[in-house]
Structures are given as structure tokens and as C-alpha cells.
Design a protein around this motif. Structure first.
Motif, PDB file in Angstrom:
ATOM      1  N   TYR A  84       1.094  15.244  -2.745  1.00  0.00           N
ATOM      2  CA  TYR A  84       0.508  13.899  -2.835  1.00  0.00           C
ATOM      3  C   TYR A  84       1.164  13.146  -3.982  1.00  0.00           C
ATOM      4  CZ  TYR A  84      -2.306  15.184  -6.947  1.00  0.00           C
ATOM      5  OH  TYR A  84      -2.716  15.571  -8.203  1.00  0.00           O
ATOM      6  N   HIS A  85       1.238  11.831  -3.854  1.00  0.00           N
ATOM      7  CA  HIS A  85       1.703  11.006  -4.974  1.00  0.00           C
ATOM      8  C   HIS A  85       1.158   9.601  -4.821  1.00  0.00           C
ATOM      9  CE1 HIS A  85       4.847  10.052  -2.006  1.00  0.00           C
ATOM     10  NE2 HIS A  85       5.205   9.022  -2.740  1.00  0.00           N
ATOM     11  N   SER A  86       1.319   8.822  -5.891  1.00  0.00           N
ATOM     12  CA  SER A  86       0.779   7.462  -5.865  1.00  0.00           C
ATOM     13  C   SER A  86       1.909   6.452  -5.719  1.00  0.00           C
ATOM     14  CB  SER A  86      -0.018   7.175  -7.142  1.00  0.00           C
ATOM     15  OG  SER A  86       0.835   7.215  -8.275  1.00  0.00           O
ATOM     16  N   HIS A  87       1.565   5.299  -5.188  1.00  0.00           N
ATOM     17  CA  HIS A  87       2.460   4.143  -5.141  1.00  0.00           C
ATOM     18  C   HIS A  87       1.824   3.016  -5.945  1.00  0.00           C
ATOM     19  CE1 HIS A  87       5.010   5.111  -1.283  1.00  0.00           C
ATOM     20  NE2 HIS A  87       5.261   5.903  -2.301  1.00  0.00           N
ATOM     21  N   PRO A  88       2.208   2.899  -7.230  1.00  0.00           N
ATOM     22  CA  PRO A  88       1.638   1.829  -8.051  1.00  0.00           C
ATOM     23  C   PRO A  88       2.062   0.452  -7.520  1.00  0.00           C
ATOM     24  CG  PRO A  88       2.686   3.514  -9.412  1.00  0.00           C
ATOM     25  CD  PRO A  88       3.099   3.767  -7.997  1.00  0.00           C
ATOM     26  N   PHE A  97      13.118   6.873  -0.113  1.00  0.00           N
ATOM     27  CA  PHE A  97      13.271   7.982  -1.067  1.00  0.00           C
ATOM     28  C   PHE A  97      12.369   9.150  -0.657  1.00  0.00           C
ATOM     29  CE2 PHE A  97      12.156  10.280  -4.938  1.00  0.00           C
ATOM     30  CZ  PHE A  97      13.384  10.464  -5.558  1.00  0.00           C
ATOM     31  N   ASP A  98      11.121   8.817  -0.275  1.00  0.00           N
ATOM     32  CA  ASP A  98      10.183   9.860   0.155  1.00  0.00           C
ATOM     33  C   ASP A  98      10.727  10.589   1.383  1.00  0.00           C
ATOM     34  OD1 ASP A  98       8.411   9.155  -1.848  1.00  0.00           O
ATOM     35  OD2 ASP A  98       7.321   7.748  -0.564  1.00  0.00           O
ATOM     36  N   LEU A  99      11.269   9.837   2.334  1.00  0.00           N
ATOM     37  CA  LEU A  99      11.802  10.436   3.562  1.00  0.00           C
ATOM     38  C   LEU A  99      12.995  11.341   3.244  1.00  0.00           C
ATOM     39  CD1 LEU A  99      11.594  10.567   6.674  1.00  0.00           C
ATOM     40  CD2 LEU A  99      13.125   8.589   6.772  1.00  0.00           C
TER      41      LEU A  99
END
Ligand SMILES: [Zn+2]
Length: 142
Positions: A84-88, A97-99
Motif C-alpha cells: 500500500y502507499h499514498s498519493h499526496p 511508475f507504479d506500473l
């Protein structure tokens, strides 16, 4: 489909709010069921390895973090089932980038944090040919 408790969603939101305006990240620890469903049992928050200047749009998972998470999960007879991560100040939608850095089968939960407040949480799973993410249905448990 991924099963997750409301309490864990709250913890992801709180982590994203705490590190705002920087990204947060962590491992999703749980189980794979034979029918392809995943259950998330707990979170393993991670340090953000990127330089601070880049943290607002990048989170790097280091191989040693993955190994540590796998060891941790195995001791509890669980698996690492995602990240999991956040997108501020951005949508809860995976970036290129995630892909580029995604692993197959894993669930990717993204929390959108707008002005320091968690606004949206979505789960994603990468297509097997790495071409894109598909939204994964989250079933909330109590
Ligand atoms: Zn992202």
C-alpha cells in the motif's frame, strides 16, 4: 477480490495523513485463498527509501524490505499479498511508475490524501501482461 477490515483501511489512511505531504508505504500481510481471493490480516509499514526531494511522487520498495516482510509473514504462517502507499494531492489511481515497478498477483492499495486528509482508498491488481492495472474489488470486513 481482496478482503480487508475497516480498521486496516483506517490505519492506511492514518499512515498517509501522518507522512503527508510525502508518500507513505507498507506491505500487506495476509493469505491467498485457493479461489484467488486474498485476505489482508495486518500491515507492515515501511520506511520510504527515496531521497526526501523525490518522496512526493515516488516510493521505492527495497529488496531487503521485501525479504524482511516475507520473513515476518512466514513466521506467522502468512504471506506478503501486496503493497500500500499514498498519493499526496493526487487520485487513488496507479501511476506509470507504479506500473513499472509492480509485481503480478499482488494487491496494490492506494490512498489519496488531499490537503492532509485521506479522501479515497482503492485497490488495484496488475494485468498479467503488465499492460495496466485493473481495479480490484475490496470487501470490507469488520
Ligand atoms: Zn503510486
Amino acid at each position: 477480490m481482496v478482503l480487508i477490515s475497516k480498521e486496516l483501511i483506517k490505519q492506511i489512511e492514518a499512515h498517509g495523513e501522518k507522512t503527508y505531504p510525502y508518500e507513505c508505504g507498507g506491505m500487506l500481510i495476509g493469505t491467498y485463498a485457493a479461489d484467488g481471493k486474498k485476505s489482508i490480516v495486518e500491515l507492515l509499514p515501511m520506511e520510504n527509501a527515496m531521497a526526501e526531494s523525490e518522496q512526493h511522487n515516488r516510493v521505492l520498495i527495497l529488496p531487503k524490505d521485501v525479504l524482511r516482510a516475507e520473513r515476518y509473514a512466514r513466521e506467522k504462517r502468512l504471506d506478503v499479498v501486496g503493497y500500500y502507499h499514498s498519493h499526496p494531492d493526487d487520485r487513488a489511481v496507479p501511476s506509470q511508475f507504479d506500473l513499472d515497478h509492480a509485481l503480478p498477483v499482488w494487491t496494490y492499495i492506494i490512498v489519496s490524501v488531499l490537503d492532509g486528509k485521506a479522501a479515497d482508498v482503492k485497490a488495484w491488481e496488475m494485468e498479467n501482461d503488465r499492460s495496466k492495472f485493473n481495479e480490484e474489488k475490496m470487501k470490507l470486513t469488520t
